[in-house]
Design a protein around this motif. Structure first.
Motif, PDB file in Angstrom:
ATOM      1  N   HIS A 381       5.873  12.254  22.041  1.00 21.24           N
ATOM      2  CA  HIS A 381       4.698  12.382  22.906  1.00 21.24           C
ATOM      3  C   HIS A 381       4.361  10.998  23.440  1.00 21.24           C
ATOM      4  N   MET A 382       3.636  10.976  24.584  1.00 17.41           N
ATOM      5  CA  MET A 382       3.231   9.693  25.146  1.00 17.41           C
ATOM      6  C   MET A 382       2.458   8.851  24.131  1.00 17.41           C
ATOM      7  N   HIS A 383       1.541   9.484  23.387  1.00 16.52           N
ATOM      8  CA  HIS A 383       0.722   8.679  22.471  1.00 16.52           C
ATOM      9  C   HIS A 383       1.542   8.126  21.294  1.00 16.52           C
ATOM     10  N   ASP A 384       2.748   8.646  21.084  1.00 17.53           N
ATOM     11  CA  ASP A 384       3.607   8.092  20.030  1.00 17.53           C
ATOM     12  C   ASP A 384       3.940   6.622  20.285  1.00 17.53           C
ATOM     13  N   ILE A 385       4.019   6.282  21.572  1.00 16.19           N
ATOM     14  CA  ILE A 385       4.409   4.906  21.906  1.00 16.19           C
ATOM     15  C   ILE A 385       3.315   3.931  21.450  1.00 16.19           C
ATOM     16  N   ASP A 386       2.078   4.295  21.735  1.00 15.41           N
ATOM     17  CA  ASP A 386       0.980   3.434  21.269  1.00 15.41           C
ATOM     18  C   ASP A 386       0.823   3.492  19.758  1.00 15.41           C
ATOM     19  N   LEU A 387       1.148   4.653  19.205  1.00 15.82           N
ATOM     20  CA  LEU A 387       1.091   4.770  17.746  1.00 15.82           C
ATOM     21  C   LEU A 387       2.055   3.766  17.106  1.00 15.82           C
ATOM     22  N   LEU A 388       3.243   3.636  17.685  1.00 13.33           N
ATOM     23  CA  LEU A 388       4.226   2.682  17.152  1.00 13.33           C
ATOM     24  C   LEU A 388       3.670   1.258  17.200  1.00 13.33           C
ATOM     25  N   VAL A 389       3.073   0.922  18.330  1.00 13.88           N
ATOM     26  CA  VAL A 389       2.514  -0.424  18.481  1.00 13.88           C
ATOM     27  C   VAL A 389       1.448  -0.652  17.412  1.00 13.88           C
ATOM     28  N   ASP A 390       0.654   0.383  17.189  1.00 17.28           N
ATOM     29  CA  ASP A 390      -0.426   0.283  16.221  1.00 17.28           C
ATOM     30  C   ASP A 390       0.114   0.127  14.795  1.00 17.28           C
ATOM     31  N   VAL A 391       1.112   0.927  14.444  1.00 15.90           N
ATOM     32  CA  VAL A 391       1.688   0.833  13.095  1.00 15.90           C
ATOM     33  C   VAL A 391       2.314  -0.552  12.914  1.00 15.90           C
ATOM     34  N   ALA A 392       3.047  -1.005  13.924  1.00 16.79           N
ATOM     35  CA  ALA A 392       3.689  -2.325  13.829  1.00 16.79           C
ATOM     36  C   ALA A 392       2.633  -3.395  13.583  1.00 16.79           C
ATOM     37  N   ARG A 393       1.526  -3.301  14.310  1.00 16.10           N
ATOM     38  CA  ARG A 393       0.479  -4.311  14.164  1.00 16.10           C
ATOM     39  C   ARG A 393      -0.125  -4.278  12.755  1.00 16.10           C
ATOM     40  N   LYS A 394      -0.211  -3.083  12.206  1.00 20.00           N
ATOM     41  CA  LYS A 394      -0.828  -2.978  10.875  1.00 20.00           C
ATOM     42  C   LYS A 394       0.091  -3.451   9.745  1.00 20.00           C
ATOM     43  N   ILE A 395       1.373  -3.470  10.000  1.00 18.63           N
ATOM     44  CA  ILE A 395       2.297  -3.983   8.972  1.00 18.63           C
ATOM     45  C   ILE A 395       2.284  -5.512   9.005  1.00 18.63           C
ATOM     46  N   GLU A 396       2.363  -6.024  10.223  1.00 13.27           N
ATOM     47  CA  GLU A 396       2.525  -7.458  10.451  1.00 13.27           C
ATOM     48  C   GLU A 396       1.486  -8.284   9.688  1.00 13.27           C
ATOM     49  N   GLY A 397       1.984  -9.208   8.878  1.00 12.60           N
ATOM     50  CA  GLY A 397       1.077 -10.125   8.188  1.00 12.60           C
ATOM     51  C   GLY A 397       0.378  -9.526   6.982  1.00 12.60           C
ATOM     52  N   ASN A 398       0.637  -8.271   6.668  1.00 12.88           N
ATOM     53  CA  ASN A 398      -0.072  -7.630   5.558  1.00 12.88           C
ATOM     54  C   ASN A 398       0.817  -7.303   4.377  1.00 12.88           C
ATOM     55  N   THR A 399       1.894  -8.051   4.231  1.00 12.65           N
ATOM     56  CA  THR A 399       2.851  -7.709   3.177  1.00 12.65           C
ATOM     57  C   THR A 399       3.196  -8.947   2.353  1.00 12.65           C
ATOM     58  N   ILE A 400       3.828  -8.694   1.205  1.00  6.77           N
ATOM     59  CA  ILE A 400       4.193  -9.794   0.306  1.00  6.77           C
ATOM     60  C   ILE A 400       5.255 -10.684   0.942  1.00  6.77           C
ATOM     61  N   CYS A 401       6.252 -10.080   1.535  1.00  9.19           N
ATOM     62  CA  CYS A 401       7.336 -10.881   2.114  1.00  9.19           C
ATOM     63  C   CYS A 401       7.473 -10.547   3.594  1.00  9.19           C
ATOM     64  N   PRO A 402       8.231 -11.350   4.334  1.00 10.94           N
ATOM     65  CA  PRO A 402       8.308 -11.129   5.782  1.00 10.94           C
ATOM     66  C   PRO A 402       9.182  -9.949   6.207  1.00 10.94           C
TER      67      PRO A 402
END
Ligand SMILES: NC(=O)C1=CN([C@@H]2O[C@H](COP(=O)(O)OP(=O)(O)OC[C@H]3O[C@@H](n4cnc5c(N)ncnc54)[C@H](O)[C@@H]3O)[C@@H](O)[C@H]2O)C=CC1
Ligand SMILES: Cc1cc2nc3c(=O)[nH]c(=O)nc-3n(C[C@H](O)[C@H](O)[C@H](O)COP(=O)(O)O)c2cc1C
Ligand code: SF4
Ligand code: FES
Lengths: 446, 165
Positions: A381-402
């Motif tokens: 779906h179209m909104h899946d594309i923004d969902l991906l961006v959102d998930v990526a942003r939420k992972i970035e910088g929030n984990t133990i290792c890179p």
């Protein structure tokens, strides 16, 4: 021909043997360091060279060495990272297979500098045949008195151990590697403390990439200043680039840092250009973890100057228009490559390789893979594309290792630069799911 | 899980090799020998049965669970019996750019099995793996220590026919 520091003798027949390697000037750096220099003087030369970690993060090697803690009565370790599992990277494999003594010599020089008496080379387990090559080289060096007890009569002892991994990308992350070397699962540790303070068996440890360690014999023979004179500004020396994908000549190339990207792709000295009848669409310049760039952005900077193969130039523009040198895994895509499919493929990789310790990484990588699979297979779906961006942003910088960042960046950058291609998959599911189908819109053609 | 009886043993050569491996780590750090020993074990038995893992645990004087949790973390270790030749096929991006997916489809069709399966004659097991650090020579698969590079359908025919003899 560009300057060669690591691969100068790679084509000499028999260079994998001690005798031939020695005839080409091999092991003179061990003699020079052990007989005429103090460990601190060796560290000083490496500092002067400006050489930066070739495993991907680019941290100055001499500085890392000088951070090594030296408490009394506690052993120190050097661990060589030969896990090489970043998709698109195969330079360390090449180096160890063809010129194993260069790494062994580098290990001796580096261990001497750090005061380590037992050092490890952690090689991904799939490269078992390379492990045998290294073990043979170690036996040869030992027989000639360059390893073992009382090296060259100096009183310095060194034992080298080659350790196999078991098939896990995460064990390339230095703290996961240390856990693995201790016989455990490869779960990264929190940093700090850095290994330089608490590493293998809780002792001070330096972890360096194969290629980083392999620079030390040349640096000792020629001096840190001579090394720093090669390359451009803070990108000193040469770099091994693993070139793969739609080019005429895939392979491992040693370049002087500073070669223009365009020249690297099109010159016959390197990649030899895009395969006949096709043209450049995109490049992943530093292994699968770094942002993908379309042709126009990888060749030129925002001010229209040529982009160069250096740490600084490749990252120029930040994540909006730049990428990273990373491990030097240079993956080239021509116009037949589907960016969506490749992004899905990479996200499956990161999901498969997540160690599962942190939920943003464990869940986020699985989520991204699922959504990308859906888009690639015509159910998006179209909104899946923004969902991906959102998930990526939420992972970035929030984990133990890179690894979390490494999973997020390829997805975020692919959507940033090739959004129309994702949209086309959503709006044209039937066409997009034909075998070999690729979006032919303007944007993809740049 | 209750511990199994000692029903397995390394060959004398492998036992000697195992002892050599154990001895190379600092005093008290023998657990470091775990991955190397699991490789030696898999070389001998083809896969890691609970008996084999318990044997390795005893050898290192650690709990069996410490072996199980490690063996299952790393993808190279087989937790079930496998065929004579385990084909580990690279499915990652750079190899796919070189036609890896097409060759893979052909290989599966030729063997008549999917990833994770073994042929009826017990000759081949197929496993999908991630990047093998040979992307410039893709498509690639590995059987034990050997890399098979620059794969095409014809190369697949040659290799499989040769190994089927
Ligand atoms: N070669 C490959 O196959 C792969 C490489 N990578 C690369 O790995 C990079 C990330 O690696 P990390 O080790 O997490 O990066 P990092 O920036 O945390 O560390 C780089 C090195 O510098 C050392 N260091 C940094 N600050 C220090 C301090 N204050 N004191 C002492 N030592 C210090 C670290 O111990 C490490 O050895 C990524 O940029 C990526 O390009 C990622 C995946 C695979
Ligand atoms: C997920 C992940 C995988 C990594 N894999 C490797 C690797 O295969 N080889 C490597 O040298 N460094 C790898 N690194 C980087 C190491 O953590 C570390 O920075 C490096 O070994 C330090 O050596 P250098 O300073 O000589 O580059 C990886 C990092 C991450 C986060
Ligand atoms: S970021 Fe991913 S791989 Fe790294 S520690 Fe967390 S879960 Fe493990
Ligand atoms: S992608 Fe197949 S070996 Fe790297």
């Amino acid at each position: 021909m560009g300057k060669k520091i690591l691969l100068e003798h790679i084509n000499v027949p028999g260079i994998e043997t001690f005798d031939v390697y020695r005839k080409q000037g091999g092991y003179t750096a061990v003699e020079k360091a052990i007989k005429t220099m103090t460990p601190d003087e060796v560290v000083e030369e490496v500092k002067k060279s400006g050489v930066r970690g070739r495993g991907g993060a680019g941290f100055p090697m001499g500085m890392k060495w000088s951070f090594l803690a030296k408490p009394e009565g506690v052993p120190r370790y050097l661990v060589c990272n030969a896990d090489e599992s970043e998709p698109g990277t195969f330079k360390d494999h090449y180096l160890m297979k063809h010129i194993p003594h260069l790494l062994i010599e580098g290990m001796i020089v580096s261990s001497f500098a750090l005061g380590a008496n037992k050092s490890f080379i952690y090689v991904r387990g799939e490269l078992m045949y390379v492990i045998y090559i290294l073990e043979r080289a170690i036996e040869e060096a030992k027989a000639k008195g360059f390893l073992g007890k009382n090296i060259l009569g100096s009183g310095y002892d060194l034992e080298l151990i080659v350790q196999p991994g078991g098939g896990a990308y995460i064990c390339g992350e230095e703290t996961a590697l240390l856990e693995s070397l201790e016989g455990k699962r490869g779960n990264p540790r929190n940093k700090p403390p850095f290994p330089a303070v608490k590493g293998l068996y809780q002792s001070p440890t330096v972890v360096n990439n194969v290629e980083s360690i392999a620079t030390t014999p040349w640096i000792i023979n020629n001096g840190g200043d001579a090394y720093a004179a090669v390359g451009i500004s803070r990108s000193t020396g040469t770099k091994l680039i693993s070139a793969s994908g739609h080019i005429k000549k895939p392979g491992v190339y040693e370049i002087e840092l500073g070669v223009p990207v365009e020249e690297f792709i099109y010159s016959d000295e390197w990649c030899g250009g895009i395969r006949d009848g096709h043209y450049l669409k995109a490049v992943v310049a530093g292994g699968s973890s770094v942002p993908i760039l379309p042709a126009n952005l990888i060749l030129k900077l925002a001010n229209n100057e040529p982009r160069l193969m250096t740490y600084e130039s490749l990252s120029d523009g930040g994540f909006q228009t730049g990428t990273m040198l990373g491990s030097g895994g240079f993956i080239v895509f021509d116009e037949t490559a589907c960016i969506v499919r490749n992004t899905w493929n990479f996200s499956r990789f990161y999901h498969h390789e997540s160690c599962g310790q942190c939920s943003p990484c464990r869940e986020g990588t699985g989520w991204m893979e699922k959504v990308l699979h859906r888009i690639e297979h015509g159910h998006g779906h179209m909104h899946d594309i923004d969902l991906l961006v959102d998930v990526a942003r939420k992972i970035e910088g929030n984990t133990i290792c890179p690894l979390g960042d490494a999973a997020a960046w390829p997805v975020a950058s692919a959507i940033r630069h090739f959004r129309e291609e994702f949209e086309w998959h959503v709006t044209h599911p039937q066409e997009a799911t034909q075998p070999g189908a690729v979006y032919k819109g303007e944007m993809a053609l740049v | 899980m209750t511990e199994t009886q000692n029903t397995v043993e390394f060959t004398p050569e492998r036992l000697a090799k195992a002892k050599e491996i154990i001895a190379r780590y600092p005093e008290g750090k023998q657990k470091s020998a775990l991955l190397p020993l699991l490789h030696v074990a898999q070389e001998q038995w083809g896969w890691l049965s609970p008996e084999v893992m318990d044997y390795v645990a005893r050898m290192l004087d650690i709990q069996p669970i410490e072996v199980y949790e490690v063996a299952t973390f790393y993808t190279m270790f087989h937790m079930d019996p496998v065929g004579k030749h385990v084909i580990e096929y690279c499915r990652t991006g750079p190899c796919c750019l070189m036609g890896g997916e097409e060759v893979y489809a052909y290989l599966k069709q030729k063997l008549g099995i999917d990833a994770g399966e073994t042929t009826a004659d017990g000759l081949f097991t197929l496993k999908e793996v991630e990047c093998l650090a040979a992307c410039g020579m893709g498509p690639v698969f590995q059987i034990r220590e050997k890399y098979y590079t620059h794969l095409t359908n014809e190369r697949v025919d040659e290799i499989i026919n040769e190994l089927s003899k």
